[in-house]
Scaffold this motif. Structure first.
Motif, PDB file in Angstrom:
ATOM      1  N   PHE A 101     -13.666  12.988 -19.066  1.00 19.46           N
ATOM      2  CA  PHE A 101     -12.653  12.163 -19.735  1.00 19.46           C
ATOM      3  C   PHE A 101     -11.649  11.615 -18.723  1.00 19.46           C
ATOM      4  CE2 PHE A 101     -14.335  14.742 -23.159  1.00 19.46           C
ATOM      5  CZ  PHE A 101     -14.409  13.841 -24.204  1.00 19.46           C
ATOM      6  N   PHE A 102     -11.332  12.409 -17.700  1.00 15.90           N
ATOM      7  CA  PHE A 102     -10.427  11.929 -16.669  1.00 15.90           C
ATOM      8  C   PHE A 102     -11.053  10.752 -15.917  1.00 15.90           C
ATOM      9  CE2 PHE A 102      -8.647  12.039 -12.340  1.00 15.90           C
ATOM     10  CZ  PHE A 102      -7.311  11.861 -12.653  1.00 15.90           C
ATOM     11  N   GLY A 103     -12.346  10.849 -15.634  1.00 20.13           N
ATOM     12  CA  GLY A 103     -13.039   9.753 -14.977  1.00 20.13           C
ATOM     13  C   GLY A 103     -12.996   8.488 -15.816  1.00 20.13           C
ATOM     14  N   LEU A 104     -13.218   8.629 -17.119  1.00 21.32           N
ATOM     15  CA  LEU A 104     -13.154   7.463 -18.011  1.00 21.32           C
ATOM     16  C   LEU A 104     -11.738   6.883 -18.050  1.00 21.32           C
ATOM     17  CD1 LEU A 104     -15.412   8.747 -20.923  1.00 21.32           C
ATOM     18  CD2 LEU A 104     -16.008   7.072 -19.161  1.00 21.32           C
ATOM     19  N   HIS A 105     -10.742   7.762 -17.984  1.00 20.58           N
ATOM     20  CA  HIS A 105      -9.348   7.304 -17.889  1.00 20.58           C
ATOM     21  C   HIS A 105      -9.159   6.431 -16.656  1.00 20.58           C
ATOM     22  CE1 HIS A 105      -4.982   7.517 -17.269  1.00 20.58           C
ATOM     23  NE2 HIS A 105      -5.241   7.984 -16.064  1.00 20.58           N
ATOM     24  N   LEU A 106      -9.683   6.871 -15.509  1.00 18.04           N
ATOM     25  CA  LEU A 106      -9.559   6.087 -14.282  1.00 18.04           C
ATOM     26  C   LEU A 106     -10.285   4.750 -14.401  1.00 18.04           C
ATOM     27  CD1 LEU A 106     -10.001   8.751 -11.442  1.00 18.04           C
ATOM     28  CD2 LEU A 106      -7.878   7.775 -12.343  1.00 18.04           C
ATOM     29  N   LEU A 107     -11.406   4.748 -15.113  1.00 19.65           N
ATOM     30  CA  LEU A 107     -12.147   3.501 -15.311  1.00 19.65           C
ATOM     31  C   LEU A 107     -11.297   2.472 -16.051  1.00 19.65           C
ATOM     32  CD1 LEU A 107     -14.852   1.926 -15.138  1.00 19.65           C
ATOM     33  CD2 LEU A 107     -15.456   2.954 -17.352  1.00 19.65           C
ATOM     34  N   VAL A 108     -10.646   2.918 -17.120  1.00 22.95           N
ATOM     35  CA  VAL A 108      -9.823   1.993 -17.908  1.00 22.95           C
ATOM     36  C   VAL A 108      -8.589   1.558 -17.116  1.00 22.95           C
ATOM     37  CG1 VAL A 108      -8.540   1.668 -20.057  1.00 22.95           C
ATOM     38  CG2 VAL A 108     -10.638   3.040 -20.061  1.00 22.95           C
ATOM     39  N   VAL A 109      -7.935   2.510 -16.452  1.00 23.19           N
ATOM     40  CA  VAL A 109      -6.760   2.169 -15.640  1.00 23.19           C
ATOM     41  C   VAL A 109      -7.154   1.214 -14.518  1.00 23.19           C
ATOM     42  CG1 VAL A 109      -5.016   3.071 -14.037  1.00 23.19           C
ATOM     43  CG2 VAL A 109      -5.495   4.275 -16.176  1.00 23.19           C
ATOM     44  N   GLY A 110      -8.300   1.494 -13.880  1.00 20.88           N
ATOM     45  CA  GLY A 110      -8.766   0.616 -12.813  1.00 20.88           C
ATOM     46  C   GLY A 110      -9.051  -0.786 -13.305  1.00 20.88           C
ATOM     47  N   TYR A 111      -9.675  -0.889 -14.467  1.00 19.72           N
ATOM     48  CA  TYR A 111      -9.957  -2.209 -15.045  1.00 19.72           C
ATOM     49  C   TYR A 111      -8.658  -2.957 -15.341  1.00 19.72           C
ATOM     50  CZ  TYR A 111     -11.243  -5.740 -18.487  1.00 19.72           C
ATOM     51  OH  TYR A 111     -11.373  -6.916 -19.185  1.00 19.72           O
ATOM     52  N   LEU A 112      -7.697  -2.261 -15.925  1.00 16.78           N
ATOM     53  CA  LEU A 112      -6.419  -2.887 -16.251  1.00 16.78           C
ATOM     54  C   LEU A 112      -5.675  -3.307 -14.989  1.00 16.78           C
ATOM     55  CD1 LEU A 112      -5.226  -0.562 -19.160  1.00 16.78           C
ATOM     56  CD2 LEU A 112      -6.004  -2.933 -19.339  1.00 16.78           C
ATOM     57  N   ALA A 113      -5.741  -2.478 -13.950  1.00 16.87           N
ATOM     58  CA  ALA A 113      -5.106  -2.826 -12.681  1.00 16.87           C
ATOM     59  C   ALA A 113      -5.762  -4.075 -12.087  1.00 16.87           C
ATOM     60  CB  ALA A 113      -5.199  -1.657 -11.705  1.00 16.87           C
ATOM     61  N   PHE A 114      -7.082  -4.125 -12.164  1.00 19.66           N
ATOM     62  CA  PHE A 114      -7.831  -5.267 -11.624  1.00 19.66           C
ATOM     63  C   PHE A 114      -7.469  -6.563 -12.353  1.00 19.66           C
ATOM     64  CE2 PHE A 114     -11.554  -8.030 -11.297  1.00 19.66           C
ATOM     65  CZ  PHE A 114     -11.822  -7.983  -9.934  1.00 19.66           C
ATOM     66  N   LYS A 115      -7.282  -6.472 -13.686  1.00 21.63           N
ATOM     67  CA  LYS A 115      -7.017  -7.657 -14.505  1.00 21.63           C
ATOM     68  C   LYS A 115      -5.533  -8.003 -14.592  1.00 21.63           C
ATOM     69  CE  LYS A 115      -9.705  -9.467 -16.832  1.00 21.63           C
ATOM     70  NZ  LYS A 115     -10.550 -10.670 -16.627  1.00 21.63           N
ATOM     71  N   SER A 116      -4.665  -7.123 -14.116  1.00 20.40           N
ATOM     72  CA  SER A 116      -3.243  -7.276 -14.372  1.00 20.40           C
ATOM     73  C   SER A 116      -2.619  -8.508 -13.737  1.00 20.40           C
ATOM     74  CB  SER A 116      -2.490  -6.030 -13.893  1.00 20.40           C
ATOM     75  OG  SER A 116      -2.541  -5.944 -12.469  1.00 20.40           O
ATOM     76  N   GLY A 117      -2.980  -8.802 -12.483  1.00 20.07           N
ATOM     77  CA  GLY A 117      -2.326  -9.890 -11.773  1.00 20.07           C
ATOM     78  C   GLY A 117      -1.081  -9.448 -11.042  1.00 20.07           C
ATOM     79  N   TYR A 118      -0.554  -8.250 -11.368  1.00 19.78           N
ATOM     80  CA  TYR A 118       0.626  -7.740 -10.669  1.00 19.78           C
ATOM     81  C   TYR A 118       0.338  -6.424  -9.926  1.00 19.78           C
ATOM     82  CZ  TYR A 118       1.099  -5.105 -15.079  1.00 19.78           C
ATOM     83  OH  TYR A 118       0.878  -4.313 -16.185  1.00 19.78           O
ATOM     84  N   MET A 119      -0.908  -5.948 -10.020  1.00 19.31           N
ATOM     85  CA  MET A 119      -1.341  -4.781  -9.246  1.00 19.31           C
ATOM     86  C   MET A 119      -2.480  -5.224  -8.329  1.00 19.31           C
ATOM     87  SD  MET A 119      -1.308  -1.908 -12.317  1.00 19.31           S
ATOM     88  CE  MET A 119      -1.368  -0.460 -11.257  1.00 19.31           C
ATOM     89  N   PRO A 120      -2.621  -4.604  -7.158  1.00 20.33           N
ATOM     90  CA  PRO A 120      -3.679  -5.020  -6.226  1.00 20.33           C
ATOM     91  C   PRO A 120      -5.066  -4.842  -6.840  1.00 20.33           C
ATOM     92  CG  PRO A 120      -2.099  -3.557  -5.155  1.00 20.33           C
ATOM     93  CD  PRO A 120      -1.796  -3.511  -6.608  1.00 20.33           C
ATOM     94  N   ARG A 121      -5.897  -5.867  -6.719  1.00 19.23           N
ATOM     95  CA  ARG A 121      -7.248  -5.770  -7.279  1.00 19.23           C
ATOM     96  C   ARG A 121      -8.057  -4.670  -6.607  1.00 19.23           C
ATOM     97  NH1 ARG A 121     -10.227 -11.186  -9.329  1.00 19.23           N
ATOM     98  NH2 ARG A 121      -8.791 -11.620 -11.047  1.00 19.23           N
ATOM     99  N   ILE A 122      -7.804  -4.459  -5.305  1.00 16.64           N
ATOM    100  CA  ILE A 122      -8.541  -3.419  -4.586  1.00 16.64           C
ATOM    101  C   ILE A 122      -8.210  -2.040  -5.149  1.00 16.64           C
ATOM    102  CG2 ILE A 122      -6.755  -3.221  -2.803  1.00 16.64           C
ATOM    103  CD1 ILE A 122     -10.571  -2.747  -2.383  1.00 16.64           C
ATOM    104  N   LEU A 123      -6.976  -1.855  -5.641  1.00 15.58           N
ATOM    105  CA  LEU A 123      -6.603  -0.600  -6.290  1.00 15.58           C
ATOM    106  C   LEU A 123      -7.451  -0.383  -7.532  1.00 15.58           C
ATOM    107  CD1 LEU A 123      -4.851   1.869  -6.863  1.00 15.58           C
ATOM    108  CD2 LEU A 123      -3.123   0.342  -7.853  1.00 15.58           C
ATOM    109  N   GLY A 124      -7.613  -1.435  -8.327  1.00 11.89           N
ATOM    110  CA  GLY A 124      -8.453  -1.325  -9.517  1.00 11.89           C
ATOM    111  C   GLY A 124      -9.888  -0.970  -9.176  1.00 11.89           C
ATOM    112  N   VAL A 125     -10.413  -1.578  -8.116  1.00 15.13           N
ATOM    113  CA  VAL A 125     -11.793  -1.308  -7.702  1.00 15.13           C
ATOM    114  C   VAL A 125     -11.949   0.148  -7.273  1.00 15.13           C
ATOM    115  CG1 VAL A 125     -13.563  -1.825  -5.983  1.00 15.13           C
ATOM    116  CG2 VAL A 125     -12.259  -3.690  -7.043  1.00 15.13           C
TER     117      VAL A 125
END
Length: 246
Positions: free
Chosen positions: A155-179
Motif C-alpha cells: 500500500f505504501f508503494g501504491l501511495h508513492l505511485l499516486v504521489v509521483g503521478y501527481l508530482a509529475f502532473k503538477s507543474g509546480y513540482m519537478p517532473r523527475i521527482l515524480g518519476v
C-alpha cells in the motif's frame, strides 16, 4: 487575516511534510539498521532472544522509534494531501488513504514486537513453554512483524505511485521527482511480492534490497528536501483558493 492564513498555509504544509519525512527517515534507520539488524539473527531464535534480553532498553527504543514513524506517517499523509489538492483532489485523497492504510497495517505489525517483550519478560511464560519453545515463539512474532509490514509496504508503494503521478502532473513540482517516486513504487511492489513468491528469496536478497532502497531513499529524501527548501516558495505561487478545504 484570512488572506494571510491562506498565503502562509502552503509554506506550513511544506515544512510539516518535509520535516516529517526527514524525522521518519532518521527514526526508521535507527530502528531498522541499528536495532533490528543488530539484535535479530535470522534462523537463530536462541541468539535473537538472548540479544533482546541483553539489550532490552535498545529493543524498546526501536519500538518507540517505529511508533514515532507511525505517528509521523499520519501527519505526512495529511500534509501531502493538502499540498497535492491543486493537482487533483480525488487522487490526493486516494494517496492519503493509501498511506493511512499502510500506517494501520504497520501498527498491527508493531504489536508483534510488544508480544516479544511479553514473552521474554513474563516469568509465567517460562512455566508454559520450554526455553526452546519460548525462543521459537519469539521468532514467530518477529517474523509476523516482517510479513505484516511487507503487506503494508504494498500500500505504501501504491501511495508513492499516486504521489509521483501527481508530482509529475503538477507543474509546480519537478517532473523527475515524480518519476523517481513512481519507480520507487515498483521497487516496493517487486520486493514485497518476491518475498511471498520466491522460496529462495534470501539468495537474491541483496539485489531486491537495492531495487527497494536506491529509488526509495532517493525519492523520499528528494521529496523532503524539495518541500523544505524549494517547495515552500513554489507552492506560494499557486492560487490560494486551491488550498481552501471544502
Amino acid at each position: 487575516m484570512t488572506n494571510r492564513i491562506t498565503e502562509t498555509s502552503p509554506r506550513i504544509f511544506a515544512k510539516v511534510a518535509g520535516f516529517g519525512l526527514l524525522l521518519m527517515a532518521m527514526h526508521a534507520m535507527f530502528a531498522n539498521f541499528f536495532v533490528l539488524e543488530g539484535l535479530i539473527i535470522p534462523g537463530d531464535a536462541a541468539t535473537t532472544a538472548n540479544n533482546i534480553i541483553a539489550n532490552d532498553l535498545l529493543f524498546r527504543s526501536g519500538i518507540i522509534s517505529f511508533i514515532i514513524v507511525l505517528l509521523l506517517d499520519v501527519v505526512v499523509a495529511w500534509a501531502l494531501y493538502i499540498i497535492l489538492i491543486p493537482v487533483n483532489k480525488n487522487l490526493s485523497l486516494l494517496a492519503a488513504w493509501l498511506r493511512l492504510i499502510y500506517t494501520a497495517i504497520f501498527g498491527i505489525a508493531i504489536y508483534h514486537f510488544l508480544n516479544v517483550l511479553e514473552l521474554l519478560s513474563g516469568a509465567d511464560y517460562l512455566t508454559v513453554f520450554e526455553t526452546d519453545e519460548l525462543h521459537a515463539q519469539v521468532m514467530l512474532s518477529i517474523n509476523a512483524f516482517s510479513n505484516i509490514w511487507l503487506i503494508g509496504l504494498i500500500f505504501f508503494g501504491l501511495h508513492l505511485l499516486v504521489v509521483g503521478y501527481l508530482a509529475f502532473k503538477s507543474g509546480y513540482m519537478p517532473r523527475i521527482l515524480g518519476v523517481v517516486l513512481m519507480v520507487a513504487c515498483f521497487g516496493y511492489l517487486i520486493d514485497s511480492f518476491a518475498h511471498f513468491l520466491l522460496s529462495n528469496y534470501t539468495d537474491y536478497e541483496a539485489i531486491f534490497l537495492l531495487i527497494v532502497a536506491v529509488p526509495g531513499v532517493i525519492g523520499e529524501l528528494f521529496l523532503a528536501f524539495w518541500l523544505l527548501f524549494k517547495g515552500r516558495s513554489n507552492l506560494l505561487t499557486l492560487n490560494s483558493e486551491s488550498y481552501r478545504i471544502r
